[in-house]
Motif scaffolding. Structure first.
Motif, PDB file in Angstrom:
ATOM      1  N   ILE A 139      31.373 -31.679 123.547  1.00  8.23           N
ATOM      2  CA  ILE A 139      32.402 -31.779 122.486  1.00  8.23           C
ATOM      3  C   ILE A 139      33.715 -31.374 123.134  1.00  8.23           C
ATOM      4  O   ILE A 139      33.927 -30.206 123.476  1.00  8.23           O
ATOM      5  CB  ILE A 139      32.056 -30.856 121.292  1.00  8.23           C
ATOM      6  CG1 ILE A 139      30.724 -31.287 120.663  1.00  8.23           C
ATOM      7  CG2 ILE A 139      33.169 -30.896 120.248  1.00  8.23           C
ATOM      8  CD1 ILE A 139      30.248 -30.385 119.537  1.00  8.23           C
ATOM      9  N   ARG A 141      37.157 -32.134 122.131  1.00  7.78           N
ATOM     10  CA  ARG A 141      38.380 -31.846 121.377  1.00  7.78           C
ATOM     11  C   ARG A 141      38.467 -30.353 121.071  1.00  7.78           C
ATOM     12  O   ARG A 141      37.579 -29.784 120.440  1.00  7.78           O
ATOM     13  CB  ARG A 141      38.415 -32.665 120.084  1.00  7.78           C
ATOM     14  CG  ARG A 141      38.628 -34.159 120.325  1.00  7.78           C
ATOM     15  CD  ARG A 141      38.789 -34.918 119.021  1.00  7.78           C
ATOM     16  NE  ARG A 141      37.542 -34.913 118.246  1.00  7.78           N
ATOM     17  CZ  ARG A 141      37.441 -34.488 117.011  1.00  7.78           C
ATOM     18  NH1 ARG A 141      38.493 -33.990 116.375  1.00  7.78           N
ATOM     19  NH2 ARG A 141      36.280 -34.536 116.361  1.00  7.78           N
ATOM     20  N   GLU A 142      39.548 -29.729 121.515  1.00  3.45           N
ATOM     21  CA  GLU A 142      39.691 -28.281 121.381  1.00  3.45           C
ATOM     22  C   GLU A 142      39.689 -27.838 119.921  1.00  3.45           C
ATOM     23  O   GLU A 142      39.133 -26.799 119.579  1.00  3.45           O
ATOM     24  CB  GLU A 142      40.970 -27.809 122.084  1.00  3.45           C
ATOM     25  CG  GLU A 142      40.865 -27.795 123.598  1.00  3.45           C
ATOM     26  CD  GLU A 142      39.716 -26.930 124.102  1.00  3.45           C
ATOM     27  OE1 GLU A 142      39.487 -25.844 123.526  1.00  3.45           O
ATOM     28  OE2 GLU A 142      39.037 -27.348 125.053  1.00  3.45           O
ATOM     29  N   GLY A 143      40.333 -28.618 119.059  1.00  3.06           N
ATOM     30  CA  GLY A 143      40.381 -28.266 117.643  1.00  3.06           C
ATOM     31  C   GLY A 143      38.992 -28.231 117.022  1.00  3.06           C
ATOM     32  O   GLY A 143      38.670 -27.323 116.251  1.00  3.06           O
ATOM     33  N   GLU A 144      38.161 -29.229 117.363  1.00  4.59           N
ATOM     34  CA  GLU A 144      36.803 -29.291 116.833  1.00  4.59           C
ATOM     35  C   GLU A 144      35.942 -28.177 117.424  1.00  4.59           C
ATOM     36  O   GLU A 144      35.121 -27.576 116.722  1.00  4.59           O
ATOM     37  CB  GLU A 144      36.187 -30.662 117.118  1.00  4.59           C
ATOM     38  CG  GLU A 144      34.761 -30.858 116.616  1.00  4.59           C
ATOM     39  CD  GLU A 144      34.634 -30.768 115.095  1.00  4.59           C
ATOM     40  OE1 GLU A 144      33.489 -30.826 114.608  1.00  4.59           O
ATOM     41  OE2 GLU A 144      35.658 -30.637 114.392  1.00  4.59           O
ATOM     42  N   ARG A 145      36.137 -27.883 118.702  1.00  2.00           N
ATOM     43  CA  ARG A 145      35.393 -26.793 119.332  1.00  2.00           C
ATOM     44  C   ARG A 145      35.702 -25.467 118.638  1.00  2.00           C
ATOM     45  O   ARG A 145      34.800 -24.670 118.361  1.00  2.00           O
ATOM     46  CB  ARG A 145      35.745 -26.693 120.822  1.00  2.00           C
ATOM     47  CG  ARG A 145      35.239 -27.859 121.661  1.00  2.00           C
ATOM     48  CD  ARG A 145      35.595 -27.660 123.138  1.00  2.00           C
ATOM     49  NE  ARG A 145      34.969 -26.456 123.664  1.00  2.00           N
ATOM     50  CZ  ARG A 145      33.728 -26.406 124.123  1.00  2.00           C
ATOM     51  NH1 ARG A 145      32.987 -27.513 124.123  1.00  2.00           N
ATOM     52  NH2 ARG A 145      33.227 -25.285 124.579  1.00  2.00           N
ATOM     53  N   ARG A 147      36.792 -25.047 115.572  1.00  2.00           N
ATOM     54  CA  ARG A 147      36.253 -25.059 114.208  1.00  2.00           C
ATOM     55  C   ARG A 147      34.772 -24.716 114.212  1.00  2.00           C
ATOM     56  O   ARG A 147      34.305 -23.893 113.413  1.00  2.00           O
ATOM     57  CB  ARG A 147      36.460 -26.446 113.581  1.00  2.00           C
ATOM     58  CG  ARG A 147      35.966 -26.559 112.123  1.00  2.00           C
ATOM     59  CD  ARG A 147      36.050 -27.997 111.625  1.00  2.00           C
ATOM     60  NE  ARG A 147      34.954 -28.814 112.126  1.00  2.00           N
ATOM     61  CZ  ARG A 147      33.775 -28.948 111.520  1.00  2.00           C
ATOM     62  NH1 ARG A 147      33.521 -28.309 110.392  1.00  2.00           N
ATOM     63  NH2 ARG A 147      32.837 -29.725 112.041  1.00  2.00           N
ATOM     64  N   LEU A 148      34.021 -25.327 115.133  1.00  2.00           N
ATOM     65  CA  LEU A 148      32.580 -25.099 115.194  1.00  2.00           C
ATOM     66  C   LEU A 148      32.253 -23.677 115.640  1.00  2.00           C
ATOM     67  O   LEU A 148      31.316 -23.054 115.131  1.00  2.00           O
ATOM     68  CB  LEU A 148      31.932 -26.120 116.127  1.00  2.00           C
ATOM     69  CG  LEU A 148      31.945 -27.569 115.630  1.00  2.00           C
ATOM     70  CD1 LEU A 148      31.509 -28.520 116.740  1.00  2.00           C
ATOM     71  CD2 LEU A 148      31.032 -27.734 114.412  1.00  2.00           C
ATOM     72  N   SER A 168      26.567 -32.006 116.362  1.00  3.04           N
ATOM     73  CA  SER A 168      27.177 -31.269 115.246  1.00  3.04           C
ATOM     74  C   SER A 168      28.657 -31.593 115.059  1.00  3.04           C
ATOM     75  O   SER A 168      29.275 -31.107 114.104  1.00  3.04           O
ATOM     76  CB  SER A 168      27.028 -29.757 115.467  1.00  3.04           C
ATOM     77  OG  SER A 168      25.686 -29.376 115.423  1.00  3.04           O
ATOM     78  N   GLU A 169      29.213 -32.388 115.949  1.00  2.00           N
ATOM     79  CA  GLU A 169      30.639 -32.743 115.831  1.00  2.00           C
ATOM     80  C   GLU A 169      30.908 -33.358 114.457  1.00  2.00           C
ATOM     81  O   GLU A 169      30.204 -34.274 114.037  1.00  2.00           O
ATOM     82  CB  GLU A 169      31.021 -33.728 116.942  1.00  2.00           C
ATOM     83  CG  GLU A 169      32.508 -33.865 117.143  1.00  2.00           C
ATOM     84  CD  GLU A 169      32.853 -34.547 118.456  1.00  2.00           C
ATOM     85  OE1 GLU A 169      34.043 -34.599 118.794  1.00  2.00           O
ATOM     86  OE2 GLU A 169      31.937 -35.026 119.151  1.00  2.00           O
ATOM     87  N   GLU A 170      31.908 -32.819 113.766  1.00  2.99           N
ATOM     88  CA  GLU A 170      32.328 -33.252 112.422  1.00  2.99           C
ATOM     89  C   GLU A 170      31.329 -32.902 111.320  1.00  2.99           C
ATOM     90  O   GLU A 170      31.500 -33.304 110.175  1.00  2.99           O
ATOM     91  CB  GLU A 170      32.596 -34.779 112.387  1.00  2.99           C
ATOM     92  CG  GLU A 170      33.602 -35.274 113.412  1.00  2.99           C
ATOM     93  CD  GLU A 170      35.003 -34.733 113.170  1.00  2.99           C
ATOM     94  OE1 GLU A 170      35.271 -34.199 112.079  1.00  2.99           O
ATOM     95  OE2 GLU A 170      35.837 -34.836 114.088  1.00  2.99           O
ATOM     96  N   SER A 172      29.344 -30.622 108.480  1.00  4.56           N
ATOM     97  CA  SER A 172      29.777 -29.617 107.500  1.00  4.56           C
ATOM     98  C   SER A 172      29.062 -28.295 107.753  1.00  4.56           C
ATOM     99  O   SER A 172      27.989 -28.254 108.361  1.00  4.56           O
ATOM    100  CB  SER A 172      29.467 -30.092 106.084  1.00  4.56           C
ATOM    101  OG  SER A 172      28.058 -30.130 105.879  1.00  4.56           O
TER     102      SER A 172
END
Length: 394
Positions: A139, A141-145, A147-148, A168-170, A172
């Protein structure tokens, strides 16, 4: 789109994973001889070897399992002592402990076990004592990392650890929390059984090959699952319902004239991919030889004579070979040290291109690998995690 093709026979279940019609993974399992990788056992310490910083433990298998000192210490590096204690301070002969199989028995060696426990789910890997949260490196993208990772920290309690998987990217927080709760229940059952039985005793065994592949690589919205057994198809549909809300269809293959592997051209691909000499589409070929210590792969131009000059011809053959080697180590599940003898190239930029192609293709592999680099003799070194004996056609 991926296709999972499952052939169920009385003596063996086989699974082939196809991408655009090409074989990329193969697994076979004997119903009465399922592997123990990932399984939990209550073990008894039978021998402690301070000189090796290791112990041998009885898990009820033919050979005793090997437990190294690092696999006894706390799984979080920051919580380990700066100076490792002797294994004899941590374990005593006759002591009963819970262990998990890290590597299958290979050749004359017994299984390798650990006390760094992990339970894989669809979205996460649950580690009851690891005390950290990690996010899959795939994964990007830093923003997604971020968030997770924040989600994992919010959900975990006490010393729990969580690895958030690529799929698990994106996703809930509700889906990940459901996965976490199921794995907590699984861990509670393992602990309860450990308190009720005497060593050696099996506490938990991982899923069958079909269930594992559904859990780890199958995307219900995109992929196709075809099975030649109605019973196995029903089990697969139940598994698919458990991993997500998307409705997935399992196709049942019925034919009296040919097997499902013949119908999808898989047997032909298996014979080609497991041969010692494998031809490339461009006319070159590779030869794969195994020793006890490592695997050696030799690349040759064969019938390929294209290109404007020798360097271009050689580079094009090596690039095609790199793509094929990345697929074959995955299909054959080759592990350990791998040495690749590509055809000699004069220009450094061409060597970099070949190694870059190999690294890029290896990213599709679920088993961790590492391209070390070129030796002075022009050989490319790489390693791939070895957890089972290399596959052969059964």
């Amino acid at each position: 789109m991926k296709q999972m093709i499952v052939q169920c026979q009385q003596q063996m279940t086989q699974m082939a994973l196809l991408e655009e019609g090409r074989l990329v993974e193969y697994a076979a399992e004997l119903p009465r001889k399922r592997g123990i990788l990932g399984s939990f056992f209550k073990a008894r310490v039978v021998n402690v070897l301070p000189g090796m910083q290791a112990a041998f433990v009885d898990i009820g298998q033919r050979k005793n399992a090997f437990l190294y000192v690092d696999d006894v210490l706390h799984p979080h590096l920051d919580k380990q002592p700066q100076v490792k204690p002797s294994i004899s301070e941590l374990l005593k002969v006759g002591q009963e402990i819970v262990v998990q199989v890290l590597k299958e028995a290979v050749g004359s060696k017994g299984a390798r076990v650990t006390t760094h426990f992990s339970l894989p789910g669809r979205w996460i890997v649950y580690m009851p004592r690891a005390d950290y949260v990690a996010v899959s490196k795939k994964i990007e993208r830093e923003g997604e990392r971020a968030r997770l990772k924040a989600m994992g920290e919010q959900l975990r309690t006490g010393e729990e650890g969580i690895i958030i998987r690529t799929v698990s990217e994106e996703m809930s927080i509700e889906a990940i929390e459901n996965d976490l709760n199921q794995l907590r229940q699984q861990w509670a059952l393992i602990r309860r059984k450990a308190g009720e039985c005497s060593a050696p005793c099996e506490l938990h065994r991982d899923l069958s090959i079909v269930q594992r592949l559904i859990r780890d690589v199958f995307t219900p919205e995109q992929d196709e699952l075809v099975i030649d057994s109605e019973e196995q198809a029903k089990d697969a549909e139940i598994m698919l319902q458990q991993i997500g809300p998307a409705k997935a269809h399992v196709s049942i293959f019925r034919s009296a004239e040919e097997t499902i592997f013949n119908a999808y051209g898989i047997n032909e691909q298996l014979e080609r991919d497991f041969a010692r000499k494998v031809w490339l589409q461009g006319g070159g070929y590779i030869v794969i030889d195994h020793t006890e210590a490592l695997t050696v792969i030799d690349v040759n131009t064969g019938k390929f004579t294209g290109g404007n000059n020798l360097e271009e011809t050689v580079t094009r053959t090596n690039i095609e070979a790199a793509e094929e080697i990345a697929r074959l180590v995955r299909v054959r599940d080759i592990g350990g040290i791998i040495i690749i003898d590509f055809i000699d190239m004069e220009q450094e930029e061409n060597r970099r291109e070949v190694s870059s192609v190999l690294e890029a293709r290896l990213k599709k592999d679920r088993t961790k690998s590492y391209v070390v680099g070129w030796t002075r003799l022009g050989l490319l070194e790489m390693t791939r995690k070895k957890v089972r004996e290399e596959k052969t056609l059964m």
